[in-house]
Write an enzyme that holds these catalytic residues in place. Structure first.
Site, PDB file in Angstrom:
ATOM      1  N   GLU B 240       0.926  -1.420  -0.003  1.00 58.10           N
ATOM      2  CA  GLU B 240       0.066   0.064  -0.198  1.00 58.10           C
ATOM      3  C   GLU B 240       0.707   1.348  -0.077  1.00 58.10           C
ATOM      4  OE1 GLU B 240      -0.940  -3.099   1.820  1.00 58.10           O
ATOM      5  OE2 GLU B 240      -2.306  -3.173  -0.050  1.00 58.10           O
ATOM      6  N   ASN B 324      -0.579  -7.905  -3.849  1.00 59.94           N
ATOM      7  CA  ASN B 324      -1.437  -7.204  -4.758  1.00 59.94           C
ATOM      8  C   ASN B 324      -0.454  -6.237  -5.620  1.00 59.94           C
ATOM      9  OD1 ASN B 324      -1.220  -5.820  -1.995  1.00 59.94           O
ATOM     10  ND2 ASN B 324      -1.917  -3.822  -3.506  1.00 59.94           N
ATOM     11  N   ASP B 366      -7.462  -5.796  -4.607  1.00 57.27           N
ATOM     12  CA  ASP B 366      -6.488  -5.728  -3.557  1.00 57.27           C
ATOM     13  C   ASP B 366      -6.555  -7.466  -3.444  1.00 57.27           C
ATOM     14  OD1 ASP B 366      -4.417  -5.386  -1.683  1.00 57.27           O
ATOM     15  OD2 ASP B 366      -6.158  -5.382  -0.022  1.00 57.27           O
TER      16      ASP B 366
END
Lengths: 186, 640
Positions: B240, B324, B366
């Site tokens: 992220e 991801n 994700d």
């Protein structure tokens, strides 16, 4: 007499050293202090726990950002563009702490929030001083301060708060930002 | 049932309107603690596909061809210890110990407990080596050694790695740690700020310390290392934060880097060479880790590795998945985004890739592919087949051929509508266009949610029942893409997510999956997401915990609850079972709620913002009223 004089002389010298030391310290810290509109108005004169009662008046340089709809709206844009939203989301927090509640780790007054953004904090908050200009930091601070205002909470529905930030009234910071106004209950 | 739901919803609507007004009247500073937004309504059952609609296999089941077992070389005879979080290289989390059974489990009681001194999400598995237990806490990653030979298991030594405080600022989903591993007299673990540390197991003295991650780039490390073939295997977290994902191998003796394989970028840094033989055509070609991305986007493309690795000693091969692609906003990275969201088989000594399979090409939701993989030998197509079983975040249980990476079957085990099954000719996930994500537009009711039909918390397998015990979630989500800029060290996500319960309204499940028949033998519904691991025992029990703090023992054959105990905080850790120095069977687990699902409590976060913690808070608004933060080891046994 001479001995007394001598003692006075030493005391005077000691005083001079203390003053010089203070000046030196002031010079040192000034080098790292925000410049321009963000420069602190005055220093704390008494040592208190961080977040405790401070006998200082808020930084007058915060004044233009009170009551300003433009400040909170621009602040919201910068907040999203600079990925503040990635850590604090729309005020509820995630990687970083919530901003829409009543708990302020480093103080909830506009100028205290400014300092947190400018200098960063050791538990992961990046320092934005030098990356955003002073006005931008004040605007983000105003938006962050607005998130927990009853006016802002009332303007926004459930789910995604803080999308319609209310201007920060000067009165919001009268109790050092994070204290309940006297006579109100929680 | 229906009336109750309607009543609850209308009541919730009244509260939602009333709270801001009330708050404005009574106090200038409405308290977070008094805010209780409702849990959102569940997605309708008709909105997801059934197993019959989207489950596929190359051939029909042939259960008569043999009994499913752990890959023999990867699961040696049980010695009663617990040397790695997954128990063995096959990752079965199964102990042959059989003293505790469904008949006597009601007599289980706590024999000792130990505070970890940290009230954050505790996801680690305790280890038991000889007569010592080792535990790693959540950040700041204290390590404790407890002497199991003495009453109350007193502290033998502790170690404080002093990770950088700023590391907490680049940990996406609470400051968790998934445990240590033991080999060759060393306890090896990772710190949140990206160091891998080996301690002498007997003294707690540091043997070596190697800095692998850099928090200034957004890298952290949360996984438990795997020690295999004399190497310590470690990957980074930070998908992220636009990091460049990798798996590294350190020499167990010295801590020196042996190899490092990146999961995006050119073949030479991905350690893709002559030995690489992927089964499907879509994974063949030069430098696909560059060509399947917009110019240079692979450099900030994620593909981290923060989950589990299995190892087959008979072929010296490791099996693990990649996380991801970044950012979450898929419109900023057209292409298949290799080698993210897929599984690699690699040579443990050189890191060279043997095969790759991409579960979610060009992932839009994700769906990290870092979950556990179990190495099993099971009947398929009339004979015994060497397989890798993966309960994947995108909602399917995959069974792949261990040697080739071919998908033998893929069946949904949770709510799925983001895809319509796997095309077994091409190996490709069939994406449902209705659930593709869009810029500035909310796509509603995508299942499974971003954290998947299941996340990191590992399954177990019992050779006695042939079942895989999958702890998982029943969650869906609303998703809107937002444009995002890459700013080093800050989040790189570009999506606003709000999670919600899946069909039925319960948010968690424990599914006993029959991999041969490709369906559940039984399922337990839990109100909250199941974020703990499971452990299976030779006494035919399965242990797991709930996020409100119930530690439960289940009959492995029928799913009946045979014992439960309330612990001081929610459970998201990995239970284990070992033989104590006295010869008796023990069960251990950490309590301490948190992690992505429990961040609303361990943060604590404000439940009035449904988007917080990447949208998980939206469906966990009731958790702060049901448990508090904690961090404690609990050990249970029968009276003796």
């Amino acid at each position: 007499m001479s001995s007394l004089f001598r003692i006075e002389g030493i005391a005077a010298l000691a005083l001079a050293l203390v003053v010089a030391g203070c000046d030196k310290a002031a010079d040192e810290s000034d080098r790292f202090a925000p410049s321009g509109p963000g420069a602190p108005a005055q220093r704390a004169v008494a040592l208190v726990p961080a977040g405790g009662e401070l006998d200082t008046t808020p930084n007058p340089r915060a004044e233009p950002y009170y009551g300003s709809a433009e400040a909170v709206t621009n602040g919201m844009l910068i907040y999203n563009q600079m990925n503040c939203v990635g850590c604090h989301f729309n005020g509820g927090g995630g990687i970083g702490p919530p901003l829409m509640d009543d708990q302020w780790i480093y103080g909830g007054r506009l100028d205290q929030i400014y300092n947190t953004i400018y200098f960063g904090r050791p538990n992961g908050m990046p320092a934005w001083g030098g990356k955003l200009n002073d006005e931008q930091i004040w605007q983000v601070a105003a938006y962050v301060r607005s998130m927990s205002l009853p006016e802002t909470l009332a303007r926004n529905g459930t789910g995604t708060p803080s999308q319609h930030p209310a201007p920060v009234p000067r009165a919001a910071d009268e109790n050092d930002g994070w204290h309940m106004p006297k006579g109100t209950g929680g | 049932m229906k009336t109750t739901t309607v009543l609850a919803v209308s009541l919730a609507a009244v509260i939602a309107v009333a709270v801001p007004v009330l708050a404005a009247q009574q106090a200038l500073f409405p308290l977070r603690q008094s805010a209780k937004p409702p849990v959102p309504e569940a997605v309708a059952a008709a909105d997801v596909f059934t197993r019959e609609q989207i489950g596929h296999a190359l051939v029909p089941p042939t259960p008569e061809a043999g009994r499913t077992v752990a890959a023999p070389a990867a699961a040696p005879k049980d010695d009663g210890q617990w040397l790695m979080p997954a128990k063995n290289y096959a990752a079965t989390r199964y102990t042959t110990l059989a003293e505790i059974t469904p008949a006597n489990a009601k007599n289980l009681h706590e024999v000792f407990s130990f505070s970890l001194g940290v009230n954050k999400g505790q996801e680690a598995a305790p280890l038991v080596v000889g007569s010592t237990m080792y535990i790693v806490s959540a950040f700041p990653n204290h390590v404790y050694a407890l002497d199991l030979t003495k009453e109350g298991a007193p502290l033998k030594w502790s170690y404080n790695p002093k990770p950088l405080p700023a590391a907490a600022g680049v940990a996406c989903c609470d400051v968790v740690n998934r445990g240590a591993a033991y080999a060759d007299g060393k306890i090896v673990f990772n710190t949140l700020d990206g160091a891998t540390i080996a301690l002498a197991a007997d003294s707690g003295k540091e043997v070596w310390r190697t800095q692998l991650g850099d928090i200034n780039k957004g890298e952290s490390v949360t996984m438990a290392p795997l020690i295999a073939g004399g190497k310590v295997l470690v990957g980074n977290s930070g998908g992220e934060f636009g990091v460049h994902g990798w798996l590294a191998a350190l020499d167990l003796g010295s801590g020196k880097l042996a190899w490092k394989a990146y999961h995006t970028g050119p073949d030479d840094i991905a350690l893709i060479g002559d030995q690489f033989h992927p089964f499907y055509a879509s994974d063949r070609g030069k430098d696909l880790g560059v060509k399947t991305w917009p110019s240079d986007a692979w450099r900030t493309g994620g593909g981290t590795m923060w989950g589990w690795i299995a190892y087959d000693p008979s072929t010296q091969t490791i099996f693990y998945g990649t996380a991801n692609p970044g950012p979450w906003n898929q419109q900023q990275r057209p292409g298949d985004n290799k080698w993210t969201a897929g599984m690699f088989a690699r040579d443990v000594h050189t890191g060279q890739a043997k095969w790759f399979y991409q579960f979610s090409p060009h992932d839009e939701h994700d769906y990290d592919a870092i979950n556990e993989q179990l190495l099993l030998d099971m009947p398929f197509d009339g004979k015994m087949r060497e397989v890798v079983l993966r309960p994947e975040r995108n909602g399917y249980v995959y069974v792949l051929d261990r040697k080739t990476g071919q998908v033998l079957s893929a069946d949904p085990f949770g709510p799925v509508n983001s895809s319509r099954g796997v095309d077994l000719k091409t190996g490709r996930l069939i994406v449902n266009p209705a659930k593709e994500t869009r810029l500035g537009q909310v796509v509603h009711d995508i299942c499974p949610t971003a954290s998947g039909a299941k996340d990191w918390n590992p399954s177990s397998f019992s050779p006695r029942t042939g079942l895989v015990y999958i702890p998982h979630e029943n969650l869906c989500m609303d998703w809107m893409n937002l444009e995002v800029n890459y700013i080093s060290g800050t989040p790189y996500v570009g999506a606003e997510v709000k999670m919600k319960p899946g069909p039925g309204g319960h948010r968690g499940e424990l599914t006993a999956w029959d991999p041969v028949r490709r369906k559940p033998a039984w399922t337990i519904r839990e109100d909250l997401p199941v974020w703990s691991g499971t452990v299976a025992t030779g006494g035919d029990l399965v242990f797991y915990g709930t996020m409100d703090g119930w530690f439960k023992a289940i009959d492995a054959r029928n799913g009946n609850l045979v014992w439960k105990q309330k612990l001081p905080s929610g459970i998201i850790g990995q239970p284990i079972s070992y033989r104590g120095p006295d010869g008796h069977q023990y069960v251990a687990v950490l309590s301490g709620v948190g992690g992505w699902s429990g961040a609303v409590v361990s943060g604590p976060l404000d439940p009035r913002d449904g988007t917080s913690a990447l949208g998980f808070v939206n469906t966990m608004t009731d958790l702060p009223t049901r448990t508090t933060a904690g961090g404690t080891l609990h050990v249970f046994a029968l009276p003796h």
